[in-house]
Scaffold this active site. Structure first.
Site, short mmCIF file in Angstrom:
data_model
loop_
_atom_site.label_atom_id
_atom_site.label_comp_id
_atom_site.label_asym_id
_atom_site.label_seq_id
_atom_site.Cartn_x
_atom_site.Cartn_y
_atom_site.Cartn_z
N SER A 182 59.24 126.68 15.14
CA SER A 182 58.76 127.27 16.38
C SER A 182 59.78 127.32 17.51
CB SER A 182 57.50 126.53 16.85
OG SER A 182 57.75 125.15 16.97
N HIS A 210 53.77 130.80 13.06
CA HIS A 210 54.57 131.91 13.61
C HIS A 210 54.90 133.00 12.59
CE1 HIS A 210 55.21 129.80 17.41
NE2 HIS A 210 55.23 128.72 16.66
N LYS A 242 48.51 133.13 18.12
CA LYS A 242 49.85 133.71 18.27
C LYS A 242 49.80 135.21 17.93
CE LYS A 242 51.65 129.22 18.42
NZ LYS A 242 51.69 127.96 17.72
C1 LIG Z 1 51.35 126.62 18.08
C2 LIG Z 1 51.54 125.83 16.84
C3 LIG Z 1 50.53 125.01 16.36
C4 LIG Z 1 49.28 124.75 17.13
O1 LIG Z 1 48.38 125.80 17.08
P1 LIG Z 1 47.28 125.92 18.21
O2 LIG Z 1 46.27 126.84 17.66
O3 LIG Z 1 47.99 126.43 19.42
O4 LIG Z 1 46.76 124.53 18.43
C5 LIG Z 1 50.72 124.38 15.15
N1 LIG Z 1 51.87 124.52 14.47
C6 LIG Z 1 52.88 125.28 14.93
C7 LIG Z 1 54.14 125.40 14.13
C8 LIG Z 1 52.75 125.94 16.14
O5 LIG Z 1 53.76 126.65 16.62
#
Ligand SMILES: *Cc1c(COP(=O)(O)O)cnc(C)c1O
Length: 396
Positions: A182, A210, A242
């Protein structure tokens, strides 16, 4: 102030002196490539809304119509009485999308990761995680009380040595990675990792927060890109906040895996289900994301445009083919100063500092969206050329 608050204040001051203080910006616009903060309009390269779906009219309509007919709150957890037809349809659509038997919705990605790992991993087990894994995967390992081993980023030989060394000491063995990292934007070597998992009797779990929507021919993420089926990659996590542009998360896997999560995963059992309207919005988003591949094409064209332009300016790009294109700066104070200058010029770009990234690797986290135009990217490149000092560039 109480002694408790005095000690908190001291820690806050120390954090501020280290340039690690985090502040929130208050947006008064929808999430988009253009955002309004206070009385300022900014061109944003900071969100994870990679396909520009967070404010899509059809998704808004799906959300509104479901709210009309199902109300707002889900009322309870899925197992009590909070599971609606929209939740169910979304789970079925996600299972089909991922090529798995079933999918299970979670309220957030953080909770999906806690749920899977705490349900399946226990004290007698060992879990190997990439050093750069998302915080939720590391927290999940702590919650499970398993032995946690962190291997050097994407270093399969180190992982293999560790797996060999462990012998048959552990009950179950897990290999857990982000599909796309990320804060770096690079990919995990999933094909190699799935082979290692098979050879060393380990279970592979991938958090593809992602990758979904962005990678793979139909947006099916890393698993689609690397053609890993349910046997090769039994625990697959995706998030909806996302590229989907909505909210929530899911786990996709075999019927047995999903049924076990329903019985065992505490972050699934003991929390209120997502609002049904959010599930309805995600269903619409999933259908757009699969059928309209022009968004992925546009996104990848913008990423290529940025990389070519940045390369020509001598900027140090990272090894990333994804919408996450960080520029390494180094010192915390420097990255804050550069982000501030960009903000003054009308841009929003994330300044990422430790502990989110390792010491000395503070960076601008520049992210792209299908909603960016060619001109938007050109404007960003021009601004970067004005604010990135020469000691942070290669000599051309
Ligand atoms: C954003 C993210 C999460 C968390 O997801 P949410 O739905 O925002 O709680 C988990 N793992 C990764 C790699 C992320 O980038």
């Amino acid at each position: 102030m109480s002694p408790f608050e005095i000690s908190l204040e001291a820690a806050l001051i120390e954090r501020e002196q280290m340039q690690r203080y985090r502040q929130r910006m208050t947006l008064t616009s929808p999430q988009s490539t253009r955002v309004r903060v206070g009385d300022k309009d900014l061109l944003s390269f900071a969100s994870n809304d990679y396909l520009g779906l967070a404010n899509h009219p059809d998704i808004i309509t799906a959300f509104q119509q479901a709210a009309e007919t199902r109300g707002v709150g889900s009322g309870a957890s899925h197992l009590v009485c909070g599971h609606s037809d929209y939740h169910h349809q979304l789970e079925e659509a996600l299972a089909k999308f991922t090529g798995r038997d079933r999918a299970l919705l979670f309220s957030t990605g953080y909770m999906a990761n806690l749920g899977v790992i705490s349900a399946f991993v226990n004290r007698k087990d060992t879990i190997w995680e990439d050093k750069w894994n998302h915080a939720s995967l590391l927290d999940a390992a702590h919650l499970s009380r398993a032995k946690l081993k962190r291997f050097r980023h994407n270093d399969c030989s180190m992982l293999e040595r560790e797996l060999l060394k462990d012998g048959s000491n552990s009950n179950r063995r897990f290999i857990v990675v982000d599909g796309v990292f990320s804060m770096d934007g690079d990919l995990a070597p999933l094909t190699k990792l799935s082979t290692l998992a098979e050879q060393h009797d380990a279970i592979l779990m991938v958090d593809d927060a992602h990758g979904f929507g962005v990678l793979g021919e139909h947006g099916g993420g890393c698993a689609q890109l690397c053609k890993l089926n349910q046997q090769q990659l039994p625990l697959l996590v995706g998030t909806l906040g996302k590229a989907f542009g909505t909210f929530g998360a899911f786990v996709a896997g075999s019927n047995t895996v999903i049924e076990s999560l329903i019985q065992l995963a505490r972050p699934y059992i003991y929390t209120t289900a997502l609002p049904p309207a959010v599930a309805a919005a995600s269903l619409k988003s999933l259908s757009l994301l699969q059928s309209e591949s022009w968004r992925r094409e546009q996104l990848h064209a913008r990423i290529a445009q940025f990389r070519d332009g940045a390369e020509a300016m001598g900027l140090h790009l990272m090894d990333s083919t994804t919408p996450i294109q960080p520029l390494l700066v180094g010192h915390d104070a420097d990255v804050l100063a550069i982000a501030k200058q960009l903000n003054d010029k009308g841009f929003m770009v994330g300044a990422i500092r430790p502990p989110t990234v390792p010491e000395g690797t503070a960076r601008l986290r520049i992210t792209f969206s299908a909603g960016h135009s060619e001109e938007d990217v050109a404007r960003l490149l021009l601004a970067l050329d004005q604010v990135i000092p020469s000691d942070l560039r290669r000599h051309l």
